[in-house]
Design a protein around this motif. Structure first.
Motif, PDB file in Angstrom:
ATOM      1  N   TYR A 233       0.839  -1.210   0.000  1.00 33.71           N
ATOM      2  CA  TYR A 233       0.000   0.000   0.000  1.00 33.71           C
ATOM      3  C   TYR A 233       0.871   1.256   0.000  1.00 33.71           C
ATOM      4  N   THR A 234       1.875   1.288   0.877  1.00 33.71           N
ATOM      5  CA  THR A 234       2.746   2.461   0.958  1.00 33.71           C
ATOM      6  C   THR A 234       3.659   2.574  -0.270  1.00 33.71           C
ATOM      7  N   ILE A 235       4.067   1.427  -0.815  1.00 30.90           N
ATOM      8  CA  ILE A 235       4.902   1.453  -2.020  1.00 30.90           C
ATOM      9  C   ILE A 235       4.135   2.050  -3.185  1.00 30.90           C
TER      10      ILE A 235
ATOM     11  N   SER B 195      -7.679   6.515  -5.222  1.00 30.12           N
ATOM     12  CA  SER B 195      -9.023   6.557  -4.630  1.00 30.12           C
ATOM     13  C   SER B 195      -9.629   5.163  -4.579  1.00 30.12           C
ATOM     14  N   ILE B 196      -9.431   4.407  -5.657  1.00 29.34           N
ATOM     15  CA  ILE B 196      -9.982   3.048  -5.705  1.00 29.34           C
ATOM     16  C   ILE B 196      -9.266   2.142  -4.719  1.00 29.34           C
ATOM     17  N   MET B 197      -7.934   2.215  -4.696  1.00 27.86           N
ATOM     18  CA  MET B 197      -7.167   1.363  -3.792  1.00 27.86           C
ATOM     19  C   MET B 197      -7.476   1.685  -2.329  1.00 27.86           C
ATOM     20  N   CYS B 198      -7.551   2.959  -2.010  1.00 32.13           N
ATOM     21  CA  CYS B 198      -7.724   3.362  -0.611  1.00 32.13           C
ATOM     22  C   CYS B 198      -9.181   3.305  -0.181  1.00 32.13           C
ATOM     23  N   GLY B 199     -10.019   4.072  -0.864  1.00 25.66           N
ATOM     24  CA  GLY B 199     -11.416   4.173  -0.461  1.00 25.66           C
ATOM     25  C   GLY B 199     -12.251   2.981  -0.877  1.00 25.66           C
ATOM     26  N   GLY B 200     -12.185   2.629  -2.150  1.00 26.85           N
ATOM     27  CA  GLY B 200     -13.037   1.565  -2.669  1.00 26.85           C
ATOM     28  C   GLY B 200     -12.709   0.204  -2.104  1.00 26.85           C
ATOM     29  N   ASP B 201     -11.445  -0.188  -2.189  1.00 25.47           N
ATOM     30  CA  ASP B 201     -11.035  -1.507  -1.710  1.00 25.47           C
ATOM     31  C   ASP B 201     -11.243  -1.632  -0.201  1.00 25.47           C
ATOM     32  N   GLY B 202     -10.939  -0.565   0.526  1.00 26.62           N
ATOM     33  CA  GLY B 202     -11.139  -0.603   1.977  1.00 26.62           C
ATOM     34  C   GLY B 202     -12.598  -0.716   2.349  1.00 26.62           C
ATOM     35  N   LEU B 203     -13.451   0.021   1.637  1.00 22.19           N
ATOM     36  CA  LEU B 203     -14.882  -0.010   1.920  1.00 22.19           C
ATOM     37  C   LEU B 203     -15.481  -1.370   1.567  1.00 22.19           C
TER      38      LEU B 203
ATOM     39  N   ASN C 202      -6.197 -13.115  -5.383  1.00 21.86           N
ATOM     40  CA  ASN C 202      -5.458 -12.454  -4.302  1.00 21.86           C
ATOM     41  C   ASN C 202      -4.601 -13.429  -3.492  1.00 21.86           C
ATOM     42  N   LYS C 203      -4.730 -14.725  -3.778  1.00 19.76           N
ATOM     43  CA  LYS C 203      -3.822 -15.687  -3.154  1.00 19.76           C
ATOM     44  C   LYS C 203      -2.412 -15.548  -3.730  1.00 19.76           C
ATOM     45  N   TYR C 204      -2.363 -15.068  -4.957  1.00 17.81           N
ATOM     46  CA  TYR C 204      -1.093 -15.012  -5.673  1.00 17.81           C
ATOM     47  C   TYR C 204      -0.529 -13.592  -5.770  1.00 17.81           C
ATOM     48  N   ILE C 205      -1.412 -12.617  -5.843  1.00 21.41           N
ATOM     49  CA  ILE C 205      -0.963 -11.228  -5.934  1.00 21.41           C
ATOM     50  C   ILE C 205      -1.935 -10.341  -5.167  1.00 21.41           C
ATOM     51  N   ASP C 206      -1.414  -9.432  -4.384  1.00 21.90           N
ATOM     52  CA  ASP C 206      -2.221  -8.627  -3.467  1.00 21.90           C
ATOM     53  C   ASP C 206      -3.097  -7.614  -4.208  1.00 21.90           C
ATOM     54  N   ASP C 207      -4.292  -7.370  -3.630  1.00 16.56           N
ATOM     55  CA  ASP C 207      -5.209  -6.375  -4.204  1.00 16.56           C
ATOM     56  C   ASP C 207      -4.591  -4.981  -4.263  1.00 16.56           C
TER      57      ASP C 207
END
Length: 334
Positions: A207-209, A229-237, A313-318
Motif C-alpha cells: 500500500y505504501t509502495i 481513490s480506488i485502492m484506498c477508499g473503494g477496496d477498503g470499503l 489475491n492468493k497469488y498477488i495482493d489487491d
C-alpha cells in the motif's frame, strides 16, 4: 539587465506588483495572491528597475510565459517584454521559501498521518475497535487524506518528491516493525489480520509502495488520483461492508467476496474519485469534470471492482492489482 538599489515586490490579490526602491529588508512575492517568498537584490550603479506583471501569476509558476512591464525609477514606463517562468527562477524569486513551504507541508502531513495511524493503533490495542475494522479504517482514511495534502504543495519540481516522503516513511516504519527490527505491538494488532507482524510486509507495505510510486509518477494526474481513490477508499470499503452485509450474498466465482462488498467498492471508488477530481479542479490543478469524464471514471471503477473480486489475491495482493489496473486503464482513456 542591471537592477539598481533593491527591487521590492508588493503582493496583490490578482498578481504581483514590483517597484524599485533604494533599500528595505526584502521583498514579498505573491503567486495568485499567496505569499511564497522573500528576496532582495542589489546591482551596481544605474537606476532602479521595476517589474509589473500583466498576466496572472499562476501562469508563470506553471511553466507558461507571462507579460511584464518594465519601468525605471523616475523615468516612467520603459516598455514591455515577454519572459518565461524560468526568469523567476533565474532571479531566485520565492524559490527558497517555496521549498520551505513544501518542507513544512511534508512535516505537517507526516505528523497528521502518524496521528491517525497511532489513534487507530491505540483503539485496537485497548479493545475499543475490532482489529479488522481498525486495519481497514487506516487503509480507507490515510490514503484520501494524503491525496488531499497534494493541494498544499507548491508548483516546484521538488514538491512531488517531498510529498512522496510521507508514504515512504510510513512504509519504512512498517518494514522495520514487520521485520522485527522495531517492536510495536499496537501497530501489529491494528494493521495485521491475525496478529502476525510479518503481515505488515505484505498488503500494508505494498500500500505504501504504491502510494510512493504513484505520487512521483502521477503527481496531480487524474489517473493517479483515481487509482489511489480506488485502492484506498473503494477496496477498503469493500472489506468493511462485505464483512457486515455480505455473509448471505457471496459471489458464485469467489466465495471469499460478496455482491455487497463489490457494490460498496464500485460506489465508494466512484464517489471518492469524483470528489477528489472536483476538488483538484476547483483548486485549478485539473479541468472541470464533464459527463463523459464521469463515465470514464465509472468505467475504470467498474473494471477494477471486477479485478478485485477475482480469486487471484492468493497469488498477488489487491493493493497491487487494483491500482495497477486503474493506472493502465486511466492512462489510456482519460
Amino acid at each position: 539587465m542591471a537592477l539598481g538599489g533593491c527591487l521590492r515586490t508588493k503582493a496583490t490579490r490578482k498578481g504581483t506588483r514590483a517597484r524599485a526602491s533604494g533599500g528595505g529588508t526584502g521583498s514579498k512575492v505573491a503567486v495568485g495572491g499567496e505569499r511564497v517568498g522573500t528576496r532582495r537584490w542589489h546591482a551596481p550603479g544605474g537606476r532602479g528597475v521595476g517589474l509589473k506583471k500583466v498576466l496572472s501569476s499562476n501562469e508563470a509558476w506553471s511553466g507558461g510565459e507571462s507579460i511584464w512591464s518594465l519601468w525605471g525609477e523616475g523615468t516612467g514606463r520603459a516598455g514591455t517584454c515577454r519572459m518565461s517562468a524560468g526568469f523567476m527562477g533565474d532571479l531566485g524569486i520565492g524559490s527558497l521559501l517555496m521549498e520551505k513551504r513544501d518542507v513544512i507541508v511534508t512535516l505537517g502531513a507526516l505528523v497528521g498521518s502518524t496521528t491517525v495511524v497511532k489513534t487507530f493503533d491505540t483503539l485496537a490495542e485497548r479493545g475499543y475497535m475490532e482489529q479488522n475494522l481498525s486495519r481497514k479504517l487506516i487503509h480507507t482514511t490515510c490514503g484520501p487524506l494524503f491525496i488531499l495534502s497534494w493541494l498544499f504543495f507548491t508548483q516546484s519540481d521538488s514538491a512531488r518528491l517531498l510529498s512522496a516522503v510521507i508514504p515512504f516513511v510510513n512504509g519504512l516504519r512498517l518494514f522495520l516493525i514487520g521485520s522485527g527490527m522495531v517492536e510495536d505491538k499496537a501497530a501489529v494488532k491494528a494493521v495485521s489480520r491475525k496478529g502476525d507482524r510479518t503481515e505488515l510486509l505484505k498488503g500494508p507495505f505494498y500500500y505504501t509502495i504504491v502510494l510512493t510510486i504513484a505520487t512521483v509518477s502521477f503527481w496531480r494526474n487524474p489517473a493517479g488520483i483515481i487509482a489511489l481513490s480506488i485502492m484506498c477508499g473503494g477496496d477498503g470499503l469493500a472489506d468493511i461492508v462485505g464483512r457486515k452485509l455480505g455473509k448471505t450474498n457471496k459471489l458464485f466465482y469467489n466465495r471469499s467476496k460478496s455482491w455487497a462488498g463489490s457494490a460498496a467498492m464500485l460506489l465508494g471508488s466512484f464517489l471518492l474519485s469524483e470528489f477528489l477530481l472536483t476538488t483538484f479542479a476547483q483548486f485549478g490543478f485539473l479541468e472541470g469534470q464533464t459527463t463523459e469524464d464521469a463515465l470514464k471514471v465509472f468505467l475504470i471503477c467498474a473494471v477494477t471492482t471486477v479485478v478485485e473480486s477475482l480469486p487471484i489475491n492468493k497469488y498477488i495482493d489487491d493493493n497491487i492489482t487494483v491500482p495497477v489496473t486503474a493506472l493502465v486503464l486511466g492512462s489510456r482513456i482519460l
